[in-house]
Enzyme design. Structure first.
Site: not given
Ligand code: 0O2
Ligand code: 0O2
Length: 264
Positions: A156, A113, A26, A52, A140
């Site tokens: 990813h 990262k 929106g 997940s 988030e």
């Molecule tokens: P989904 O559902 O697959 O998206 P972590 O310890 O890194 O797992 P944390 O510290 O709780 O998680 O949070 P962070 O790192 O701030 O954020 C996690 C989410 O950021 C991830 O979700 C991804 O969506 C994204 N992300 C973080 N690091 C990377 C990376 O190196 N590559 C990619 N492609 N995405 C990243 P999840 O857990 O993967 O869940």
């Protein structure tokens, strides 16, 4: 935890994702309708899959009866922007809102990262109105440019495919690609003003054309066919000329006509 309990737990998160998507979409529409540049390009959202959630809970040693308090990304919103600058604009908008509360920010743009991942993360608490009353849930919000999103999406899927065993040569390629995406964002920042001007011209034209069509339709209900033919002809010739100022002037004249007809 019982299986059918998950459904109950996830319901408010689904609600939060749907509501937040509508709110951010929106916001974009508001900018577009005002002929203004929108810092939001598009918005997606998802509720984390149960598999997940289980995996992450195990990895982070979160007891399953504490996932709601400890897992911050069960509800996830992703906001894509054209330029890095827009990310900070969106951040300010989120900080200033009264319908969501920022609890944490993670700047993976200035602190990328090790994987090469770049994005700006904002963890919020969002109040959902449930049948049992208000429930505050974590969500988030990931804010990133189109280039960051392109990289993260591919990384990813590769990471998912290879799990812990990403071949070295692919990891290297990904690092290079991350660098290229970063350069692209920097290049785009340099020509931002130019890009904005041309996009806005395009948007203004498409908005005025939509207005003209609406007004022509309103007039067609009362006007003689002959007069309408003149109006159509005038429109086509102005449209071919492509001058937004002239189209605006023409639209004003149509509005005057409508006011006369409907005595507004
Ligand atoms: P989904 O559902 O697959 O998206 P972590 O310890 O890194 O797992 P944390 O510290 O709780 O998680 O949070 P962070 O790192 O701030 O954020 C996690 C989410 O950021 C991830 O979700 C991804 O969506 C994204 N992300 C973080 N690091 C990377 C990376 O190196 N590559 C990619 N492609 N995405 C990243 P999840 O857990 O993967 O869940
Ligand atoms: P439009 O204008 O039709 O494209 P929903 O169906 O609303 O529950 P959601 O989240 O909108 O689910 O769907 P999804 O699949 O997550 O996609 C979100 C929106 O992002 C969709 O637009 C996609 O078209 C848009 N999108 C995805 N990738 C890109 C991209 O690379 N560039 C642009 N500009 N848009 C993209 P909508 O909301 O269906 O609207």
């Amino acid at each position: 935890m019982e299986m059918n309990n998950w459904k109950k737990i996830l319901t408010p998160y689904t609600q939060a994702v749907e509501e937040l998507k509508i709110k951010f979409k929106g916001m974009r529409n508001e900018y577009i309708n005002l002929d203004e540049y929108s810092p939001i390009e598009f918005v997606t959202g998802r509720v984390k899959k149960i598999s997940s959630i289980l995996e992450k809970a195990k990895k982070k040693s979160i007891p399953l009866d504490q996932v709601e308090e400890k897992m911050e990304d069960i509800a996830g919103i992703r906001i894509m922007c054209q330029f890095v600058e827009d990310i900070y604009k969106v951040r300010e908008i989120i900080r200033s809102r009264h319908d969501m509360y920022v609890v944490e920010e993670r700047d993976y743009i200035n602190n990328l990262k090790p994987s090469g991942y770049r994005s700006y993360h904002i963890i919020i608490k969002y109040p959902v109105q449930t049948a049992q009353g208000e429930k505050l849930v974590f969500a988030e919000i990931q804010i990133r440019t189109l280039a960051m999103n392109f990289w993260a999406t591919i990384e990813h899927s590769l990471r998912y495919k290879y799990k812990q065993n990403m071949p070295e040569h692919i990891q290297e390629r990904l690092n290079k690609a991350a660098e290229a995406a970063h350069l692209l964002d920097q290049e785009m920042a340099e020509i931002r003003e130019e890009v904005l001007k041309s996009q806005q011209g395009f948007q203004a034209e498409s908005n005025v054309v939509a207005d003209i069509f609406g007004n022509v339709q309103a007039l067609a209900k009362t006007n003689e066919q002959e007069e309408m033919n003149d109006i159509y002809e005038m429109f086509w010739s102005l449209w071919e000329e492509g001058n937004v100022d002239k189209l605006n002037q023409f639209n004003k004249e149509l509005e005057d006509k409508i006011r006369q007809v409907y005595q507004m």
